[in-house]
Every structure is written in structure tokens, then in C-alpha cells.
Scaffold this active site. Structure first.
Site, short mmCIF file in Angstrom:
data_model
loop_
_atom_site.label_atom_id
_atom_site.label_comp_id
_atom_site.label_asym_id
_atom_site.label_seq_id
_atom_site.Cartn_x
_atom_site.Cartn_y
_atom_site.Cartn_z
N LYS A 182 0.82 -1.20 0.00
CA LYS A 182 0.00 0.00 0.00
C LYS A 182 0.87 1.27 0.00
CE LYS A 182 -3.29 2.97 0.19
NZ LYS A 182 -4.31 3.06 1.24
N LYS A 250 -0.05 11.53 5.82
CA LYS A 250 0.23 10.46 6.78
C LYS A 250 0.83 9.24 6.09
CE LYS A 250 -2.90 7.61 7.60
NZ LYS A 250 -3.34 6.27 7.14
#
Length: 306
Positions: A182, A250
Site C-alpha cells: 500500500k 500520513k
């Protein structure tokens, strides 16, 4: 609040879902549409009320969700949020029972995932890390790309859950592998977004209609999800969030930390990370990632659409 009972059959599993935000809410809804019984918990009421009105049961906390479920799916914010719902005082671990699986679909650091998985394993809970790509549209449509790490046998056991949520489901390897994949995805997404922004600014600054430019490159080698989906929003000045600036920041921070731990440098990722940080510092963290174009517009003294 309706009471929920502990169950244990995986032939017709009861699912728990924690985290009913932009992504979690439609994902939970798709699980119910697929016929799964669902027990939910969220920090705020809105998501709970919507899902309960559609047939879900409400639990008092993550522990109660775990006690009433065979598989608990979490889709929360960042490492501290996953740690809290998984390992906290009233967390999943305190509701552990035989056969329980925790599927965390939040994007967090691979190292944190492995540490949480180890703690859960001590209590007999198996954990899969299964972050997703596709944003809110993919969550709504049930067409997410899902990257899974953990024990392959547990992954196969939970495949029907993933099939209710996504179109592309890939087992990536041991614990943490889904998170690594990811983060690779987010590196590509971030840099692709920046490339689109630069192309739009160059086009407009050079006096060419940017919509004609997109029409031309959208059918060739330069085409991408960002060209087809984010660029039109930039031109329409539509900065509503399908995926927030602060969440992209983030994720890129996790990617850079992972790269640093591996002893490598990601120069392009560092650049786009700093641009997202600039947007966040300017109070635009809640906008969609297409707002990245604003950083280049300010430097060029133009606006690409309107």
C-alpha cells in the site's frame, strides 16, 4: 442498545466493523449487502446510526464487537487508533476468543502492524493487514484494490469478506506485506498527482486549453487514474475529499519512514510529501488530494481552471 451474542461459526460468520468514516461506512454497507451479519462501533454517532438503521447491530466498544464476531474489520485513522481499538483497555484483544480474526484495513506502518499482530497472536487472535486503494468511489462501488499481508491460510478463510469489498484482491505475503504494498501504491499515487499538477500548470502558463490537453494525453501513454479523475476536478475547482490531503501526508510519512529503515532515499516522495505538508499547514488538510495543484498555482501565479 440491542444486546449481541457471542458466535463461533465461520460457515456463516458474524462480522464486526470498527471505523465508520468516509471509507468505512460504505464498506460496512457493502458487507451487509453481501449478506453478512454486522456488529458495528464508531467513536461518533453518525456512522453508527446510519448502519443500525440499515440492519446492523451496535456494540458498546471494540471489546464487545470482538466478543460478538468471528472476524473484526477495522478502518480507522493511523497507528495510535489501530493500537487503541486492537490493544486498548476495551480493545479487540480483551474480547478475544477461539478463531477470532482481526482484519485491519487502515494504512499504517508495516512495523506497527507486525507489532500489533504479535500482541494479538499471544491472545490467540490472527491478524491480517489489508489496506485498500480506490478511495471513496471504490468503497461505495465495492471495487477496491485490496493488498493483504498475514498468514495465507487465514487470508483464504477470509476471502469472502474481501470479495464483498473489492475487485482486485492480492495476497502479498507475511504480516506487514500488505502495508508495504500500500505504501508503494501511495508513492505512485502521490507522484502521479504531482505530475498532473505540473502538466496543468505548464499547459495553462503556455496559453493552451488544459481540457484539450487532457483529452489528448488521456488516450495515450500518459493516461492514469489521476489524469482521468483528479485533473477534471482541479479544472472544475472541486476540492471535495474522496481522499484527504492529511491522509495522503500520513501515508507518505509512513512510506518515507519505511524507506529510511531500509536504508534508501525516495527523493520524489520527499518532495510531494513536503507539498502536502504545506497544504496541511495552510489549513487545507480536509480537502481532497487534488488540492495539491494549489501549491503549484501559487508559485506560478495562475489558476488552472474555473
Amino acid at each position: 442498545m440491542e444486546q449481541v451474542a457471542v458466535v463461533g461459526s465461520m460457515s456463516d460468520p458474524r462480522l464486526g466493523f470498527i471505523g465508520l468514516g468516509i471509507m468505512g461506512r460504505p464498506m460496512a454497507r457493502n458487507l451487509m449487502k453481501a449478506g453478512f451479519s454486522l456488529v458495528v462501533w464508531n467513536r461518533s454517532r453518525a456512522g453508527i446510526d446510519e448502519l443500525v438503521a440499515e440492519g446492523a447491530l451496535e456494540a458498546a466498544n471494540p471489546r464487545a464487537v470482538a466478543q460478538a464476531s468471528d472476524v473484526v474489520v477495522t478502518m480507522v485513522g493511523d497507528v495510535p487508533d489501530v493500537e487503541d481499538v486492537a490493544l486498548g483497555r476495551d480493545g479487540i484483544i480483551s474480547g478475544a476468543h477461539s478463531g477470532l480474526v482481526h482484519i485491519d484495513m487502515t494504512t499504517i506502518s508495516p512495523d506497527a502492524t507486525r507489532q500489533i499482530a504479535e500482541r494479538l497472536a499471544e491472545a490467540g487472535v490472527r491478524m491480517l493487514d489489508a489496506p485498500v486503494s480506490g478511495g471513496e468511489p471504490g468503497a461505495i462501488a465495492g471495487t477496491l484494490s485490496i493488498m493483504v499481508g498475514g498468514e495465507e491460510a487465514v487470508f483464504e478463510r477470509c476471502r469472502p469478506v474481501f470479495e464483498a469489498l473489492g475487485k482486485k484482491i492480492v495476497y502479498c505475503g507475511p504480516s506487514g506485506s500488505g502495508q508495504v504494498v500500500k505504501l508503494c501504491n501511495q508513492v505512485v499515487v502521490g507522484l502521479n498527482n504531482l505530475a498532473v499538477c505540473e502538466a496543468l500548470v505548464l499547459c495553462v502558463k503556455s496559453g493552451v486549453d488544459p481540457r484539450r490537453m487532457l483529452d489528448a494525453i488521456g488516450a495515450g501513454a500518459a493516461s492514469s487514474w489521476a489524469v482521468l479523475n483528479l485533473a477534471p476536478r482541479m479544472l472544475d475547482r472541486d476540492f471535495r475529499a474522496g481522499f484527504k490531503v492529511e491522509h495522503q501526508l500520513k501515508d507518505l510519512d509512513h512510506a518515507l519512514a519505511t524507506a529510511n529503515a531500509a536504508g534508501i532515499s525516495l527523493a520524489g516522495t520527499e518532495l510531494v510529501r513536503d507539498l502536502f505538508a504545506l497544504l496541511t499547514a495552510e489549513g487545507l488538510g480536509e480537502e481532497g488530494t487534488q488540492a495539491l495543484v494549489k501549491t503549484l498555482e501559487a508559485e506560478a501565479g495562475i489558476e488552472v481552471g474555473g
